[in-house]
Motif scaffolding. Sequence first.
Motif, PDB file in Angstrom:
ATOM      1  N   LYS A 279       6.782   1.838  -0.483  1.00 52.35           N
ATOM      2  CA  LYS A 279       5.455   1.375  -0.101  1.00 52.35           C
ATOM      3  C   LYS A 279       5.557   0.607   1.202  1.00 52.35           C
ATOM      4  O   LYS A 279       6.649   0.240   1.631  1.00 52.35           O
ATOM      5  N   ARG A 280       4.426   0.366   1.792  1.00 52.47           N
ATOM      6  CA  ARG A 280       4.346  -0.494   2.975  1.00 52.47           C
ATOM      7  C   ARG A 280       4.009  -1.891   2.471  1.00 52.47           C
ATOM      8  O   ARG A 280       3.009  -2.090   1.776  1.00 52.47           O
TER       9      ARG A 280
ATOM     10  N   PRO B  76      10.118  -0.162  -4.255  1.00 48.21           N
ATOM     11  CA  PRO B  76       9.258   1.024  -4.231  1.00 48.21           C
ATOM     12  C   PRO B  76       8.981   1.489  -2.797  1.00 48.21           C
ATOM     13  O   PRO B  76       8.956   0.676  -1.871  1.00 48.21           O
TER      14      PRO B  76
ATOM     15  N   THR C 200       0.834  -1.199   0.000  1.00 53.51           N
ATOM     16  CA  THR C 200       0.000   0.000   0.000  1.00 53.51           C
ATOM     17  C   THR C 200       0.867   1.247   0.000  1.00 53.51           C
ATOM     18  O   THR C 200       2.045   1.203   0.362  1.00 53.51           O
ATOM     19  N   LYS C 201       0.255   2.348  -0.388  1.00 54.28           N
ATOM     20  CA  LYS C 201       0.934   3.640  -0.306  1.00 54.28           C
ATOM     21  C   LYS C 201       0.749   4.159   1.112  1.00 54.28           C
ATOM     22  O   LYS C 201      -0.254   4.779   1.433  1.00 54.28           O
ATOM     23  N   SER C 202       1.702   3.884   1.936  1.00 58.58           N
ATOM     24  CA  SER C 202       1.671   4.270   3.340  1.00 58.58           C
ATOM     25  C   SER C 202       3.110   4.495   3.772  1.00 58.58           C
ATOM     26  O   SER C 202       3.993   4.641   2.928  1.00 58.58           O
TER      27      SER C 202
ATOM     28  N   PRO D 281       6.610   3.674   4.263  1.00 56.43           N
ATOM     29  CA  PRO D 281       7.373   2.575   3.663  1.00 56.43           C
ATOM     30  C   PRO D 281       7.972   1.633   4.705  1.00 56.43           C
ATOM     31  O   PRO D 281       8.387   2.059   5.781  1.00 56.43           O
TER      32      PRO D 281
END
Length: 172
Positions: free
Chosen positions: A61-62, A59, A25-27, A29
């Motif tokens: 990201k999380r 990337p 997810t975009k959270s 990293p």
Amino acid sequence: METQLQSCYFTKKGPSLVTLFGYATKSVPGLEINGLGKYGKAIKEKIVFVTRTRSLQIPLKRFVLNVEITDDMGDLESSSVKWLEYPLLLHYWYLAGLLPISKLDNCLAVGSLTPSGLIEEPLNSSVVNLCDEHELHLIASTAVEGPRGVIDGKDLFGSITQLEFKGLRNAN
């Protein structure tokens, strides 16, 4: 992005199927591994180390990786948990977009990982039978035949150098 991958946890009765599932997810990293108790942090750090020493671009990201181990498998033991290291690495790199495979949902991988990048695969007839029973493709880099075909891990990791594979024939 999300996916799942099958692996096995070795008990006294033989290998039991374990589901690894995860997402990106975009959270904030980072990498998080759940379901392995005290073993999760050490495996996470090993995966981060192997990734960093190969200068792989992950990337921002999380990444959350989960291991579903049921109560009937007994207490977690390091001798069995170590065989989840390779599938967790595979799962992480897949979610990061580093591997040329479209899905892992119908695959099984099992193996340990050393900080130097040696992957040991404990492949035997009971692991192959587990693949057949659950209609899974085996991801392996040693000379083994699977009923649904084998995806060669060396080919899968072809663009990522410095990983070495070693088969272990008489593993639990």
